[in-house]
Write a protein that holds these residues in place. Structure first.
Motif, PDB file in Angstrom:
ATOM      1  N   VAL A  12      19.488  -4.436  -7.119  1.00 37.31           N
ATOM      2  CA  VAL A  12      20.151  -5.650  -6.636  1.00 37.31           C
ATOM      3  C   VAL A  12      19.161  -6.813  -6.591  1.00 37.31           C
ATOM      4  N   ALA A  13      17.964  -6.575  -6.048  1.00 31.07           N
ATOM      5  CA  ALA A  13      16.969  -7.646  -5.945  1.00 31.07           C
ATOM      6  C   ALA A  13      16.526  -8.122  -7.325  1.00 31.07           C
ATOM      7  N   GLY A  14      16.308  -7.199  -8.248  1.00 30.70           N
ATOM      8  CA  GLY A  14      15.916  -7.572  -9.605  1.00 30.70           C
ATOM      9  C   GLY A  14      16.998  -8.356 -10.318  1.00 30.70           C
ATOM     10  N   LEU A  28      19.082  -3.482 -17.415  1.00 32.56           N
ATOM     11  CA  LEU A  28      19.197  -2.630 -16.240  1.00 32.56           C
ATOM     12  C   LEU A  28      17.860  -2.040 -15.821  1.00 32.56           C
ATOM     13  N   PHE A  29      17.148  -1.408 -16.748  1.00 37.27           N
ATOM     14  CA  PHE A  29      15.877  -0.762 -16.405  1.00 37.27           C
ATOM     15  C   PHE A  29      14.845  -1.772 -15.929  1.00 37.27           C
ATOM     16  N   MET A  30      14.709  -2.879 -16.640  1.00 37.45           N
ATOM     17  CA  MET A  30      13.716  -3.882 -16.272  1.00 37.45           C
ATOM     18  C   MET A  30      14.076  -4.551 -14.952  1.00 37.45           C
ATOM     19  N   ASP A  31      15.367  -4.774 -14.684  1.00 34.80           N
ATOM     20  CA  ASP A  31      15.784  -5.326 -13.399  1.00 34.80           C
ATOM     21  C   ASP A  31      15.384  -4.395 -12.255  1.00 34.80           C
ATOM     22  N   ILE A  32      15.584  -3.079 -12.434  1.00 28.29           N
ATOM     23  CA  ILE A  32      15.217  -2.118 -11.401  1.00 28.29           C
ATOM     24  C   ILE A  32      13.711  -2.129 -11.176  1.00 28.29           C
ATOM     25  N   VAL A  33      12.939  -2.055 -12.263  1.00 29.21           N
ATOM     26  CA  VAL A  33      11.483  -2.018 -12.142  1.00 29.21           C
ATOM     27  C   VAL A  33      10.956  -3.287 -11.485  1.00 29.21           C
ATOM     28  N   LEU A  34      11.382  -4.442 -11.980  1.00 34.08           N
ATOM     29  CA  LEU A  34      10.911  -5.704 -11.408  1.00 34.08           C
ATOM     30  C   LEU A  34      11.399  -5.888  -9.978  1.00 34.08           C
ATOM     31  N   GLY A  35      12.582  -5.402  -9.670  1.00 36.13           N
ATOM     32  CA  GLY A  35      13.102  -5.494  -8.308  1.00 36.13           C
ATOM     33  C   GLY A  35      12.316  -4.626  -7.335  1.00 36.13           C
ATOM     34  N   GLY A  38       9.067  -6.227  -6.949  1.00 36.75           N
ATOM     35  CA  GLY A  38       9.312  -7.411  -6.132  1.00 36.75           C
ATOM     36  C   GLY A  38       9.484  -7.077  -4.662  1.00 36.75           C
ATOM     37  N   ALA A  39      10.143  -5.958  -4.354  1.00 39.66           N
ATOM     38  CA  ALA A  39      10.297  -5.538  -2.959  1.00 39.66           C
ATOM     39  C   ALA A  39       8.941  -5.241  -2.334  1.00 39.66           C
ATOM     40  N   VAL A  40       8.082  -4.573  -3.101  1.00 35.24           N
ATOM     41  CA  VAL A  40       6.738  -4.275  -2.605  1.00 35.24           C
ATOM     42  C   VAL A  40       5.944  -5.566  -2.414  1.00 35.24           C
ATOM     43  N   VAL A  41       5.982  -6.443  -3.412  1.00 39.18           N
ATOM     44  CA  VAL A  41       5.265  -7.721  -3.329  1.00 39.18           C
ATOM     45  C   VAL A  41       5.824  -8.575  -2.185  1.00 39.18           C
ATOM     46  N   GLY A  42       7.138  -8.642  -2.068  1.00 36.34           N
ATOM     47  CA  GLY A  42       7.757  -9.413  -0.988  1.00 36.34           C
ATOM     48  C   GLY A  42       7.381  -8.871   0.379  1.00 36.34           C
ATOM     49  N   GLY A  43       7.391  -7.545   0.525  1.00 31.49           N
ATOM     50  CA  GLY A  43       6.977  -6.941   1.786  1.00 31.49           C
ATOM     51  C   GLY A  43       5.528  -7.251   2.106  1.00 31.49           C
ATOM     52  N   TRP A  44       4.675  -7.195   1.100  1.00 29.62           N
ATOM     53  CA  TRP A  44       3.254  -7.503   1.297  1.00 29.62           C
ATOM     54  C   TRP A  44       3.065  -8.969   1.691  1.00 29.62           C
ATOM     55  N   LEU A  45       3.764  -9.883   0.997  1.00 27.89           N
ATOM     56  CA  LEU A  45       3.653 -11.308   1.319  1.00 27.89           C
ATOM     57  C   LEU A  45       4.157 -11.608   2.732  1.00 27.89           C
ATOM     58  N   PHE A  46       5.287 -11.017   3.098  1.00 25.91           N
ATOM     59  CA  PHE A  46       5.821 -11.250   4.439  1.00 25.91           C
ATOM     60  C   PHE A  46       4.872 -10.706   5.499  1.00 25.91           C
ATOM     61  N   ASN A  47       4.263  -9.538   5.246  1.00 30.94           N
ATOM     62  CA  ASN A  47       3.293  -8.988   6.190  1.00 30.94           C
ATOM     63  C   ASN A  47       2.063  -9.882   6.299  1.00 30.94           C
ATOM     64  N   MET A  48       1.653 -10.495   5.198  1.00 34.00           N
ATOM     65  CA  MET A  48       0.501 -11.396   5.223  1.00 34.00           C
ATOM     66  C   MET A  48       0.757 -12.603   6.130  1.00 34.00           C
ATOM     67  N   GLY A  68      10.428 -11.575  -3.339  1.00 28.49           N
ATOM     68  CA  GLY A  68       9.338 -10.914  -4.056  1.00 28.49           C
ATOM     69  C   GLY A  68       9.636 -10.777  -5.537  1.00 28.49           C
ATOM     70  N   ALA A  69      10.890 -10.451  -5.868  1.00 30.58           N
ATOM     71  CA  ALA A  69      11.284 -10.327  -7.274  1.00 30.58           C
ATOM     72  C   ALA A  69      11.170 -11.667  -7.983  1.00 30.58           C
TER      73      ALA A  69
END
Length: 83
Positions: A12-14, A28-35, A38-48, A68-69
């Motif tokens: 969904v995020a991708g 579909l595959f690239m949206d999932i991977v990037l999403g 992106g969730a990991v990057v977004g979580g890291w940025l929000f934690n920062m 993040g995505a």
């Protein structure tokens, strides 16, 4: 969060991030991977910045993952254009 929840959140995020950044999906595959990335990057940025990151399968986590995505997609397209 379960593996299936990460896949759903990533998809969904991708997809939403792809529609915002370049008005079309990456597939579909690239949206999932990037999403998921992106969730990991977004979580890291929000934690920062002192906010909580991805906490489960809810709207707040979806917003974090989408932001993040978007960051990941902008970087991805910049690298892809440069190559």
């Amino acid at each position: 969060m379960s593996f299936l929840a990460w896949i759903v959140l990533g998809l969904v995020a991708g997809f939403v991030g792809s529609k915002i950044v370049n008005k079309q999906g990456e597939g579909l595959f690239m949206d999932i991977v990037l999403g998921i990335i992106g969730a990991v990057v977004g979580g890291w940025l929000f934690n920062m910045f002192g906010a909580s990151g991805v906490s489960g399968l809810n709207l707040y986590s979806l917003a974090v993952a989408v932001l993040g995505a978007i960051v990941v997609l902008v970087v991805y397209h910049a690298i892809r254009r440069a190559a």
